[in-house]
Write an enzyme that holds these catalytic residues in place. Structure first.
Site, PDB file in Angstrom:
ATOM      1  N   CYS A   1      -1.006   8.703   7.046  1.00  0.00           N
ATOM      2  CA  CYS A   1      -2.392   8.516   6.621  1.00  0.00           C
ATOM      3  C   CYS A   1      -3.289   8.333   7.841  1.00  0.00           C
ATOM      4  O   CYS A   1      -2.860   7.781   8.867  1.00  0.00           O
ATOM      5  CB  CYS A   1      -2.504   7.287   5.725  1.00  0.00           C
ATOM      6  SG  CYS A   1      -1.630   7.466   4.166  1.00  0.00           S
TER       7      CYS A   1
ATOM      8  N   CYS B   1       7.508   4.407   5.939  1.00  0.00           N
ATOM      9  CA  CYS B   1       6.721   4.070   4.749  1.00  0.00           C
ATOM     10  C   CYS B   1       7.599   3.749   3.554  1.00  0.00           C
ATOM     11  O   CYS B   1       7.142   3.156   2.586  1.00  0.00           O
ATOM     12  CB  CYS B   1       5.771   5.207   4.397  1.00  0.00           C
ATOM     13  SG  CYS B   1       6.606   6.700   3.821  1.00  0.00           S
TER      14      CYS B   1
ATOM     15  N   CYS C   1      -3.637   4.906   9.410  1.00  0.00           N
ATOM     16  CA  CYS C   1      -2.416   4.303   9.955  1.00  0.00           C
ATOM     17  C   CYS C   1      -1.761   5.189  11.012  1.00  0.00           C
ATOM     18  O   CYS C   1      -0.580   5.015  11.330  1.00  0.00           O
ATOM     19  CB  CYS C   1      -1.428   4.020   8.828  1.00  0.00           C
ATOM     20  SG  CYS C   1      -1.998   2.762   7.679  1.00  0.00           S
TER      21      CYS C   1
ATOM     22  N   CYS D   1       0.837  -1.203   0.000  1.00  0.00           N
ATOM     23  CA  CYS D   1       0.000   0.000   0.000  1.00  0.00           C
ATOM     24  C   CYS D   1       0.874   1.256   0.000  1.00  0.00           C
ATOM     25  O   CYS D   1       0.666   2.182  -0.800  1.00  0.00           O
ATOM     26  CB  CYS D   1      -0.927  -0.026   1.222  1.00  0.00           C
ATOM     27  SG  CYS D   1      -2.135   1.304   1.257  1.00  0.00           S
ATOM     28  N   CYS D   2       1.898   1.294   0.881  1.00  0.00           N
ATOM     29  CA  CYS D   2       2.782   2.469   0.948  1.00  0.00           C
ATOM     30  C   CYS D   2       3.513   2.655  -0.380  1.00  0.00           C
ATOM     31  O   CYS D   2       3.727   3.780  -0.819  1.00  0.00           O
ATOM     32  CB  CYS D   2       3.801   2.321   2.078  1.00  0.00           C
ATOM     33  SG  CYS D   2       3.161   2.740   3.705  1.00  0.00           S
TER      34      CYS D   2
HETATM   35  S1  SF4 Z   1       0.416   4.800   5.607  1.00  0.00           S
HETATM   36 FE1  SF4 Z   1      -1.201   3.219   5.549  1.00  0.00          FE
HETATM   37  S2  SF4 Z   1      -2.849   3.967   4.178  1.00  0.00           S
HETATM   38 FE2  SF4 Z   1      -0.988   5.259   3.890  1.00  0.00          FE
HETATM   39  S3  SF4 Z   1      -0.021   4.408   2.157  1.00  0.00           S
HETATM   40 FE3  SF4 Z   1       0.946   3.420   3.928  1.00  0.00          FE
HETATM   41  S4  SF4 Z   1      -0.261   1.570   4.416  1.00  0.00           S
HETATM   42 FE4  SF4 Z   1      -1.423   2.818   2.912  1.00  0.00          FE
END
Ligand code: SF4
Length: 241
Positions: free
Chosen positions: A199, A231, A202, A114-115
């Site tokens: 985010c 991240c 998170c 996701c990151c």
């Molecule tokens: S901080 Fe969380 S929601 Fe944001 S990009 Fe990374 S995993 Fe995804």
């Protein structure tokens, strides 16, 4: 090509503003600032204003930010007329969930994916496409862990360029003093027990006595697991920090 040993030794005794000016004189429009809209980014964005440069400041909108983060970006654009460019992932949060059939950020295995999709890829796509060679960041040695020994300037092989951290040797008090002295806007959640902000899904507030980054990916550290620390959008010494 920069002679890193020479450049780092030259910049060691310079002020943060002089370090930033050096990066801009060397790379001109190829030098950009990556802003997370956190406190140290506020300082660096204000330094762009002080130098009067129109180099791009890039902000990656993951689609999962607190609305206060977007508000701060807009405030900087209004107040200082900065050249802030917002980058986006190729997938919307809904498209990502449909493609992966889950909310990636909810699992230890899904988070790095996701990151990467929502932060790393948009940033690196931009750096390569626009031919940028230098990125300014707000990392400080005092933060410890992977950041304890970072150099002022280091290579970033991901876009065949360099990272430059102008406030690498600043303490937290120096950051606070700069913000106060120059009346620089900061993320409104910092005063609500969010020393580190990513985010919304998170990030949680921290309790007294916890480390500044304890609120990041807290849900992935339940049951005593180590969980992620960064991240990965930044890069130093061979790993994403
Ligand atoms: S901080 Fe969380 S929601 Fe944001 S990009 Fe990374 S995993 Fe995804």
């Amino acid at each position: 090509m920069l002679d890193l040993e020479k450049v780092n030794s030259h910049l060691e005794s310079k002020t943060a503003l002089e370090r930033m000016a050096f990066g801009i004189s060397e790379f001109e429009q190829g030098a950009v600032l990556l802003s997370s809209m956190q406190k140290t980014s506020s300082v660096l964005m204000h330094m762009f204003h002080e130098l009067g440069v129109d180099n791009e400041i890039v902000f990656v909108d993951t689609g999962f930010h607190f609305h206060e983060t977007l508000q701060l970006r807009d405030e900087f654009m209004r107040k200082y007329k900065l050249n802030i460019r917002t980058l986006y992932p190729t997938l919307t949060p809904e498209q990502q969930e449909e493609q992966y059939r889950c909310k990636l950020y909810q699992t230890v295995e899904g988070q790095p994916v996701c990151c990467d999709i929502r932060k790393g890829q948009p940033f690196l796509r931009y750096m390569k496409k626009e031919g940028r060679q230098l990125v300014f960041g707000g990392r400080r040695r005092e933060e410890g862990s992977a950041r304890a020994n970072i150099a002022i300037v280091s290579e970033d092989p991901r876009f065949k360029g360099y990272n430059l951290n102008p406030i690498v040797d600043w303490t937290r008090d120096m950051v606070t003093d700069y913000i106060k002295t120059h009346d620089v806007p900061v993320h409104s959640l910092h005063s609500l027990c969010y020393p580190s902000i990513g985010c919304q899904c998170c990030t949680t507030p921290v309790m007294e006595g916890e480390e500044a980054r304890a609120g990041r990916w807290r849900h992935l550290r339940e049951d005593g697991r180590t969980g992620p620390a960064y991240c990965g959008i930044n890069f130093t010494d061979g790993s994403g920090i």
